[in-house]
Structure formats: C-alpha cells, structure tokens
Design an enzyme around this catalytic site. Sequence first.
Site, mmCIF file in Angstrom:
data_model
loop_
_atom_site.group_PDB
_atom_site.id
_atom_site.type_symbol
_atom_site.label_atom_id
_atom_site.label_comp_id
_atom_site.label_asym_id
_atom_site.label_seq_id
_atom_site.Cartn_x
_atom_site.Cartn_y
_atom_site.Cartn_z
ATOM 1 N N HIS A 64 16.965 -24.069 16.895
ATOM 2 C CA HIS A 64 16.337 -23.968 15.584
ATOM 3 C C HIS A 64 15.894 -22.524 15.328
ATOM 4 O O HIS A 64 15.228 -21.928 16.171
ATOM 5 C CB HIS A 64 15.107 -24.867 15.497
ATOM 6 C CG HIS A 64 15.350 -26.286 15.928
ATOM 7 N ND1 HIS A 64 14.381 -27.046 16.532
ATOM 8 C CD2 HIS A 64 16.459 -27.070 15.843
ATOM 9 C CE1 HIS A 64 14.861 -28.252 16.795
ATOM 10 N NE2 HIS A 64 16.131 -28.291 16.398
ATOM 11 N N TYR A 119 3.442 -22.919 21.444
ATOM 12 C CA TYR A 119 3.868 -21.758 20.670
ATOM 13 C C TYR A 119 2.909 -21.479 19.525
ATOM 14 O O TYR A 119 2.448 -22.383 18.838
ATOM 15 C CB TYR A 119 5.309 -21.893 20.184
ATOM 16 C CG TYR A 119 5.696 -23.182 19.506
ATOM 17 C CD1 TYR A 119 5.838 -23.242 18.125
ATOM 18 C CD2 TYR A 119 5.949 -24.328 20.260
ATOM 19 C CE1 TYR A 119 6.228 -24.422 17.496
ATOM 20 C CE2 TYR A 119 6.336 -25.513 19.634
ATOM 21 C CZ TYR A 119 6.472 -25.550 18.256
ATOM 22 O OH TYR A 119 6.850 -26.722 17.636
#
Length: 468
Positions: free
Chosen positions: A72, A135
């Site tokens: 992605h 993240y």
Amino acid sequence: MAETEFGKQLQAIETTIPGLTLWELPVHGDSRGWFKENWQREKMTALGLADFGPVQNNVSFNDAVGTTRGIHAEPWDKWVSVATGRIFGAWVDLREGPTFGAVFTAEIDPSRAIFVPRGVGNSYQTLEPDTAYTYLVNDHWSPDASYSFLNLADETAAVDWPIPLTDVEISAKDLAHPRLADVVPIPAKKTLVVGAGGQLGLALRAAYAGDATVEFATRADLDLTADLSGARRWRDYGTIVNAAAYTAVDAAETDRAGAWAGNVSAVAQLARIATEHGITLVHVSSDYVFDGSATSAYREDEPFAPLGVYGQTKAAADATVSTVPRHYIVRTSWVIGEGKNFVRTMASLAARGVDPSVVDDQVGRLTFTDDIARGIRHLTSSGAPYGTYNLTGAGEPASWADIAAEVFELTGSDRARVTGVSTEAYFASAAAPVSPRPRWSVLDLAKIEATGFTPRDWRESLREYLAE
C-alpha cells in the site's frame, strides 16, 4: 525478544529508494525487559530525518506467523517500527519518477525502524507470533486521499518473501491488487501559486507552463484574508508560492488597513497553513524593508528600517514568514513585468516626443519578473537551504533617470531628453500623501549566486524586454 539487539547507536541508513531510511534504535534491556525511545524528534532530526509532523499513531496486531499485508502506498509519510515480535518488510517506490518500481527489503525488530516517505508502498510479513507493528503518520485518513497499490506477488518487484505467499494469511483485497504495469503512480506533491493574476503570477504561469503539478489561484479563486483551513486538502501540497501583495506604495499611506490586510494578515494565514502541513512557503519581499541609508549593497541579514506604511507591512510579513520551518523569502526591487510599469511608460514618452523629468537620487537595479520566477524555481528545486535570498537584476546600479535614459536610447531616441531631478522636487506638487522611498536599493546577490543561480544583468534584460 531474543532477536532484539541491545546496545546499538542511533543511526540512519540510506536505502536504494530515495527518502526511505532504515534506522537502528538503541534498546536498553535487563532481566525485567527493555526500553527504547521509539520516536525522538530532536535526536532524529539532528541526524537528518525530516521533521514530518506526525498527527496519528496506529498499531497493527498480528497473532500468527506469516500474516502478510500490502503493498500500500499512501499520500503521507510514516515512521514504522515494531513493538513486539519481528517482521520482514518490503517497500516499493510507487511515486512518479525515475525510481518508480525500486524495491528495498529488510527485517525489522524492536531495535529497528524505518521512515517511509509519501508514495512508497509498504508491506510486511510477520516472522514471530503476537507481532505488533506500529506507525506514526502525518495526516489523518481521508476518503479523498489518493492511494496506489501493488500486488504482493508482482513479478517485476520480485520480492523474496521468507514464507511463500501460498502458505500465508493474505486478505482477498491484497491478493487483487494490480501488477506494476497497471499501477497508478502517486503524483508529486503539488505547488500552489497564489496571486496568479498579477505581474509575477503571470511570469510564474509561463515558468511552470505544462507542469501538471502546479496550480494557479487568483484573488477570485482564493481569498487569502479568509480562513484557509478547508480551502484545499493541504497535505497534497508541497509548496505555496505567494505572488499576491498589496503594491500600491503611496496609497498605503492612507489605506493602512488595506495594506496590512493584503501584506500581513494574508501572509499570516499562509504561514499558519504552511507550518501546520509541512509546506514550503515562498514569499516575495521588497527593498522597502530598508531605509536606503546604506553605502554598500544590503545583505539578507541587515536589520529592518522601513520608512513608510508599505515598507512596514513588508517587514512584518518577512518576520512572519521567517517563523515557517520551510520557507524562502525572495527579496527584490524595482520589479518590471506585464502591464503598466516604469519601462513602458518611458518608452511611450519617448515615442510621443515627451521629454520627462525623472528622479536621479534613488539608486538600484531593475528586476524582471521572469528572472524572479526563474529564481523561485531554482530555489525550490535545487535543495537550497531555507531562508532569505536577495534576487534582483545584476550589473552596475543606476538611478531611475539613468534607466529612463537607457530606455530612450534603446528605443531610438536621444537619452539627453531625460532630465534628472531630486525626489523632493519630483513629488513637490503631489496632491495625495507620498510614501518615502529608500534612496539606496542595491541588494547583495552573493547568497543566491552561491546556490548556483546567476541573475542576469538588468541592462541585458531591459534590451530583451524592449525588443519584445
């Protein structure tokens, strides 16, 4: 946690993908467990990491070995690390440009992290059970965001997965992603030119002609005095060039509110947007921030000493823009571009047989808008350090009377038809208030020349301008 390496030094490691950096993290452990600074802005930016301004922290938990996700590419930057467990990561550059399709792989455990720039495809495969992948991102999810995806089994990228994809858990959506030949690349961040209807805006339109990443907004398109928060999806922009300004120098003496609204309040709005979204702000300044009492060329770091309202607003705007982390202040003087200007007026007088009286005690250099546009493109594309740069025409300084005589001569008239007068004599019969002018407007060009930009001699530019 047996694989976690303790005692590392904080270190950035460049990869084969521009902007993608692998980081070794110090992890401090004993019999009780371990501790690490997973994100430390001051230390990491000192080692070259972009101050990317994270706004959201996400965690992906995976209970089984072999869980595989990706590939992605999102329109934001990410700081990726592992809290528990271990992963094999694969990153593929899906940005427009010469490195499209470049691949980098690495194992990540709690002693490592990776900075993934906008548009680089991210994927991972868990190598231990109970793996938590974390993240930081510098934008909030939006249904309007532009994503790109790549199939995990793409033959061109040819990622060497530790566990074959036929033996692992993958979502149906990830299995359906396109091959590289069918991927829609993530475009570069856009540039927005505001004030695109003015003389500098027109020059910037010409300079960026054909560049699909550049948008132009006139005053009718974007009201800089209004709240700009929702005016654009600002994270899609990398640069704002402010070519808008209140330039009626004499009118500013009585229209103070208008001058401050156009030159200060509007700039403060742009500065806020640029700071909040990590955008580079380019702002055009003026020699009017100085009082003209110098006897040598003004450097960029000279203290402000504006004489009139216009100069005060430009100085205030410069101070405001200087607080933006990524900024270029382009200070110029005696600007000539499309529309009515001094050069065209003198050429018209010469053609009509009018012999003008022109001020001869103000000294500077002409600056043509196409040169300013060229300089702005150079600064923003060359990686020049942020800050203030003087940008005018090069060559020997001259008075307005000297320039007028030059125009007369270049258009086939006698330069002796121009008569020099003092500033006081010229404005003695003015009916409205007149802004005081700096008598010395010569700006030092050494700083911008050191970046590799060569300003043209104003006399050469003048000849070309008149020839057109």
